[in-house]
Enzyme design. Structure first.
Site, PDB file in Angstrom:
ATOM      1  N   GLU A 104      60.179  52.118  78.425  1.00 49.98           N
ATOM      2  CA  GLU A 104      59.181  52.815  77.968  1.00 49.98           C
ATOM      3  C   GLU A 104      60.136  53.040  76.317  1.00 49.98           C
ATOM      4  O   GLU A 104      59.290  53.099  75.115  1.00 49.98           O
ATOM      5  CB  GLU A 104      59.195  54.165  78.516  1.00 49.98           C
ATOM      6  CG  GLU A 104      57.560  54.582  78.149  1.00 49.98           C
ATOM      7  CD  GLU A 104      57.097  55.784  79.201  1.00 49.98           C
ATOM      8  OE1 GLU A 104      56.571  55.267  80.282  1.00 49.98           O
ATOM      9  OE2 GLU A 104      57.054  56.646  78.693  1.00 49.98           O
ATOM     10  N   HIS A 158      69.832  38.490  99.420  1.00 49.87           N
ATOM     11  CA  HIS A 158      69.222  37.654 100.426  1.00 49.87           C
ATOM     12  C   HIS A 158      67.578  37.778  99.829  1.00 49.87           C
ATOM     13  O   HIS A 158      66.785  37.162 100.604  1.00 49.87           O
ATOM     14  CB  HIS A 158      68.894  38.285 102.029  1.00 49.87           C
ATOM     15  CG  HIS A 158      70.568  38.205 102.463  1.00 49.87           C
ATOM     16  ND1 HIS A 158      71.242  37.092 103.190  1.00 49.87           N
ATOM     17  CD2 HIS A 158      71.728  38.879 102.435  1.00 49.87           C
ATOM     18  CE1 HIS A 158      72.367  37.412 103.374  1.00 49.87           C
ATOM     19  NE2 HIS A 158      72.709  38.620 103.044  1.00 49.87           N
ATOM     20  N   LYS A 173      45.462  55.500  78.693  1.00 52.85           N
ATOM     21  CA  LYS A 173      45.170  56.909  78.992  1.00 52.85           C
ATOM     22  C   LYS A 173      43.727  57.450  78.278  1.00 52.85           C
ATOM     23  O   LYS A 173      42.895  58.068  79.061  1.00 52.85           O
ATOM     24  CB  LYS A 173      46.097  57.876  78.544  1.00 52.85           C
ATOM     25  CG  LYS A 173      47.453  58.034  79.277  1.00 52.85           C
ATOM     26  CD  LYS A 173      48.226  59.259  78.718  1.00 52.85           C
ATOM     27  CE  LYS A 173      49.356  59.298  79.125  1.00 52.85           C
ATOM     28  NZ  LYS A 173      50.322  60.394  78.498  1.00 52.85           N
TER      29      LYS A 173
HETATM   30  O1  PA5 Z   1      59.128  59.574  79.316  1.00 52.95           O
HETATM   31  C1  PA5 Z   1      57.707  60.208  79.077  1.00 52.95           C
HETATM   32  O2  PA5 Z   1      57.617  60.419  78.007  1.00 52.95           O
HETATM   33  C2  PA5 Z   1      56.743  59.714  80.106  1.00 52.95           C
HETATM   34  O3  PA5 Z   1      57.204  59.007  81.205  1.00 52.95           O
HETATM   35  C3  PA5 Z   1      56.212  61.261  80.644  1.00 52.95           C
HETATM   36  O4  PA5 Z   1      57.203  61.914  81.188  1.00 52.95           O
HETATM   37  C4  PA5 Z   1      55.181  61.042  81.452  1.00 52.95           C
HETATM   38  O5  PA5 Z   1      53.844  60.183  80.944  1.00 52.95           O
HETATM   39  C5  PA5 Z   1      54.492  62.376  82.190  1.00 52.95           C
HETATM   40  O6  PA5 Z   1      54.100  63.218  80.774  1.00 52.95           O
HETATM   41  P1  PA5 Z   1      53.889  64.779  80.876  1.00 52.95           P
HETATM   42  O7  PA5 Z   1      55.156  65.317  81.416  1.00 52.95           O
HETATM   43  O8  PA5 Z   1      53.457  65.166  79.794  1.00 52.95           O
HETATM   44  O9  PA5 Z   1      52.898  64.880  82.107  1.00 52.95           O
END
Ligand code: PA5
Length: 480
Positions: free
Chosen positions: A306, A335, A449
């Site tokens: 990410e 394996h 989203k």
């Molecule tokens: O690293 C990130 O920013 C994301 O993985 C968030 O942690 C994830 O989308 C969850 O977001 P939130 O804490 O706003 O619910």
């Protein structure tokens, strides 16, 4: 004096990085990094270091200083002490960065899912832990049935308070608690971790007087393991927060160095960057030779993907960068995956997680002397076999000109795990600088989203629903 305060113990517990098998001396120039490649990064690495340092000093990147926030740790410990005695179960409602760090800590330092199977005494009197990081109705229902609400503490973790998965779980749990423990007692079972000001959860916390912990504004989800997002679950797992944070702080002493050749986080990032840019190796396989560290590899997978998978550079040009993370477990995946790593495309770097000393010794009995192919194992220990298999795999991969490096933990404890998580966070931040992208945002996650919001009827997203519906493929073409 507690043992972690001794400099000698800390030195003995320092993580080590062995990158011999990344280098051309061992795997040849075609696939291995040359010293001159590393030297060539001197200037850019200096620039990235200064940019990160400045952002740290100005408080724009918050994760760097979390190991020193002892006040939050003390507040968390005070809350957790009675709670871990009172509750039989803790359920984490959160996803992505709001869940994976806590799960990594549970598997590494609190026995993982095995602990949930043990009785309370065998678990060290800590609650069972469940991580509801999905909205699969079957999985979620099973989880809800496994933890009786009257004996359960729910931690709703969402920085934004708008994440549909977490918020739907929150609504379900809230309603369930109203029914099972009564409206007045909901607050005893439901704790919220969210942003200090923004977010829908903040609103609910204030209205209902729920206990809450703050996720600092300048720390993104996947960099939040040393905020209450990781620390509150850790405290409820009985993990020594001081030791965990001391590990992170000890790593900070090493990863704040400008000289990238003596900085393990910068060096690891530089090796992976060079292997990608100069040798076409864009897959990072983290292979843990430790069951305990398996979920660290899972946590890292999100952090790396990410943070680095980006369309635009910091100057707004389309660059489409990213290193594809994969996780593997030694020896299990020898394996399953090693055939590919040995003989498949030359597109991977293996990052081994190794443990020097294991908490238990398992002797292998010397049975069946008449069967030499089996008997030779007897008299050794499982630890010896495990280590031999890792060393043999590392060596065999190098023989096939496959680059790898190894991060060794002297043992798995809060101090070494604190070092490892911090190391990987700095590595990721630095890699973002080398690629000239912003590792702290995730614009690519947003579009999906928005269509979800449209399909679920959230106001303001009707256009997304209409677009989605109008552009659905015809089911008479490319359809079986
Ligand atoms: O690293 C990130 O920013 C994301 O993985 C968030 O942690 C994830 O989308 C969850 O977001 P939130 O804490 O706003 O619910």
């Amino acid at each position: 004096m507690r043992k972690w305060r001794s400099k000698k113990w800390q030195r003995r517990m320092a993580l080590r990085l062995d990158y011999n098998y990344m280098m051309s001396d061992f795997i040849g120039v075609k696939h291995g990094i040359e010293e001159k490649d590393l030297a060539g990064l001197g200037e850019i690495s200096g620039r990235v270091h200064l940019a990160l340092k400045e952002k740290r000093e100005k408080g724009r990147i918050g994760f760097f200083d979390l190991p020193y926030d002892r006040e939050t740790a003390a507040k968390i410990t005070a809350f957790a002490k009675p709670a871990l005695k009172r509750f039989e179960n803790v359920v984490i409602l959160g996803i992505g960065g709001s869940c994976l760090g806590a799960r990594a800590l549970h598997t590494a330092l609190a026995g993982g899912w095995w602990a949930n199977l043990a009785g309370r005494k065998a678990r060290g009197r800590i609650p069972r832990f469940f991580f509801a990081d999905n909205v699969d109705p079957e999985g979620f229902s099973r989880l809800m049935n496994a933890a009786a609400p009257k004996k359960t503490l729910y931690l709703a973790i969402s920085k934004s308070g708008t994440t549909a998965e977490t918020m739907s779980q929150f609504l379900i749990v809230h309603k369930l608690l109203e029914k099972e423990v009564g409206r007045k007692k909901v607050a005893e079972h439901l704790v919220v971790l969210t942003d200090a000001q923004q977010g829908r959860l903040r609103n609910i916390v204030d209205r209902e007087g729920l206990t809450d912990f703050i996720i600092p504004d300048n720390v993104g989800g996947r960099f939040s393991v040393f905020t209450p997002v990781g620390l509150l679950p850790a405290a409820l797992m009985g993990i020594d927060l001081e030791l965990l944070l001391a590990g992170a702080a000890a790593m900070d002493q090493r990863t704040c160095r400008e000289d990238f050749l003596s900085n393990p986080a910068y060096l690891a990032a530089a090796l992976l960057f060079l292997a990608d840019r100069t040798r076409g190796k864009y897959v990072t396989v983290m292979m843990s030779y430790s069951d305990a560290l398996w979920d660290v590899a899972d946590w890292f997978r999100q952090l790396w993907a990410e943070s680095l998978g980006k369309k635009l550079s910091t100057s707004g040009n389309a660059v489409f960068t990213g290193l594809t993370p994969a996780k593997a477990l030694g020896v299990t995946d020898q394996h399953s995956q090693t055939q590919l790593y040995m003989e498949g495309p030359f597109d991977k770097v293996l990052v081994f997680l190794a443990v020097e000393s294991f908490a238990c010794r398992v002797p292998i009995p010397a049975l069946y002397p008449e069967l030499p192919d089996v008997h030779y194992l007897g008299g050794h220990t499982m630890e010896q076999l495990f280590t031999a298999e890792r060393l043999a795999t590392e060596y065999a991969l190098a023989q096939a000109d496959r680059p790898s490096f190894t991060i060794t933990l002297p043992e798995v404890n809060p101090f070494t795990v604190g070092q490892l998580l911090y190391l990987l966070e700095v590595q990721t931040a630095f890699a973002g600088g080398l690629y000239n992208i912003n590792p702290f945002d995730q614009p690519g996650v947003e579009l999906g989203k928005h269509y979800t919001y449209g399909l679920m009827g959230r106001s303001g997203y009707d256009g997304k629903r209409e677009e989605f519906e109008n552009r659905q493929p015809k089911k008479d073409k490319y359809f079986l």
